[in-house]
Design a protein around this motif. Structure first.
Motif, PDB file in Angstrom:
ATOM      1  N   ALA A 249       0.830  -1.212   0.000  1.00 12.10           N
ATOM      2  CA  ALA A 249       0.000   0.000   0.000  1.00 12.10           C
ATOM      3  C   ALA A 249       0.859   1.255   0.000  1.00 12.10           C
ATOM      4  CB  ALA A 249      -0.932  -0.006   1.210  1.00 12.10           C
TER       5      ALA A 249
ATOM      6  N   GLN B  97     -10.409   2.452   7.200  1.00 14.84           N
ATOM      7  CA  GLN B  97      -9.360   3.110   6.419  1.00 14.84           C
ATOM      8  C   GLN B  97      -9.859   4.419   5.847  1.00 14.84           C
ATOM      9  OE1 GLN B  97      -7.747   0.925   3.033  1.00 14.84           O
ATOM     10  NE2 GLN B  97      -5.828   2.014   3.280  1.00 14.84           N
TER      11      GLN B  97
ATOM     12  N   TYR C 181      -9.691   2.852  -4.850  1.00 20.63           N
ATOM     13  CA  TYR C 181     -10.826   2.337  -4.084  1.00 20.63           C
ATOM     14  C   TYR C 181     -11.582   1.262  -4.872  1.00 20.63           C
ATOM     15  CZ  TYR C 181     -14.705   2.177  -0.815  1.00 20.63           C
ATOM     16  OH  TYR C 181     -15.646   1.746   0.099  1.00 20.63           O
TER      17      TYR C 181
ATOM     18  N   ASP D 240     -10.875  -6.488  -3.824  1.00 22.38           N
ATOM     19  CA  ASP D 240      -9.863  -7.288  -3.133  1.00 22.38           C
ATOM     20  C   ASP D 240     -10.533  -8.425  -2.363  1.00 22.38           C
ATOM     21  OD1 ASP D 240      -7.906  -8.251  -1.238  1.00 22.38           O
ATOM     22  OD2 ASP D 240      -6.798  -6.385  -1.529  1.00 22.38           O
TER      23      ASP D 240
ATOM     24  N   LYS E  22     -10.219  -0.873  -6.797  1.00 17.82           N
ATOM     25  CA  LYS E  22      -9.411  -2.081  -6.615  1.00 17.82           C
ATOM     26  C   LYS E  22      -9.624  -2.664  -5.219  1.00 17.82           C
ATOM     27  CE  LYS E  22      -5.611  -1.081  -9.767  1.00 17.82           C
ATOM     28  NZ  LYS E  22      -4.159  -0.830  -9.868  1.00 17.82           N
ATOM     29  N   ILE E  23      -9.680  -1.797  -4.228  1.00 22.94           N
ATOM     30  CA  ILE E  23      -9.888  -2.240  -2.850  1.00 22.94           C
ATOM     31  C   ILE E  23     -11.221  -2.980  -2.729  1.00 22.94           C
ATOM     32  CG2 ILE E  23     -10.401  -1.401  -0.505  1.00 22.94           C
ATOM     33  CD1 ILE E  23      -8.201   0.756  -1.009  1.00 22.94           C
TER      34      ILE E  23
END
Length: 139
Positions: free
Chosen positions: A27, A49, A62, A68, A64-65
């Motif tokens: 990160a 977060q 975000y 995840d 991509k997050i």
């Protein structure tokens, strides 16, 4: 303007120190390249977060997050433009919230009976209060 995203999520499985160290290393490297700053809190399988930076970069990260596979039950608490960074000192500050934190900080006491992902946190103000509690303690 800076884009700020704050979210909570639940880890698929408990994360050990090595897992968290790898996550943070990746990160921090990626955030530095993108001009993103923020803070990550972890407690008993829950994440809280905040991400801040250029709008396009934050929204791309975000997205991509959200995809995840290491976490689920993602709840976006805020996704908005702000006039300046509130967490601009770190590419990704980190704190693993423990019992001693709950005793030292009044704002954290509700976490003794609640998870980071509980409903009372599903608003921006309590989440920001919790994140700001650790700002002065980060190196």
């Amino acid at each position: 303007m800076i884009r700020r995203v704050i979210y909570v999520s639940k880890a698929v499985r408990p994360m050990g120190d090595d897992d968290l160290a790898m996550l943070l290393e990746r990160a921090r490297t990626n955030n530095e390249k993108l001009g993103i700053t923020g803070m990550l809190l972890y407690r008993d399988g829950d994440f809280l977060q905040v991400l801040e930076g250029p709008k396009d970069a934050v929204l791309m990260l975000y997205s991509k997050i959200i995809r995840d596979q290491r976490h689920h039950s993602i709840a976006t608490l805020t996704n908005a433009d702000v006039p300046e960074r509130g967490f601009g000192d770190w590419t990704m500050a980190f704190h693993q919230v423990g019992a001693e934190d709950l005793e030292r900080h009044d704002v954290l006491r509700p976490l003794a009976d609640h998870r980071l992902t509980d409903v009372y946190l599903a608003r921006e103000a309590p989440a920001l209060d919790i994140l700001r509690t650790f700002q002065g303690e980060m190196a």
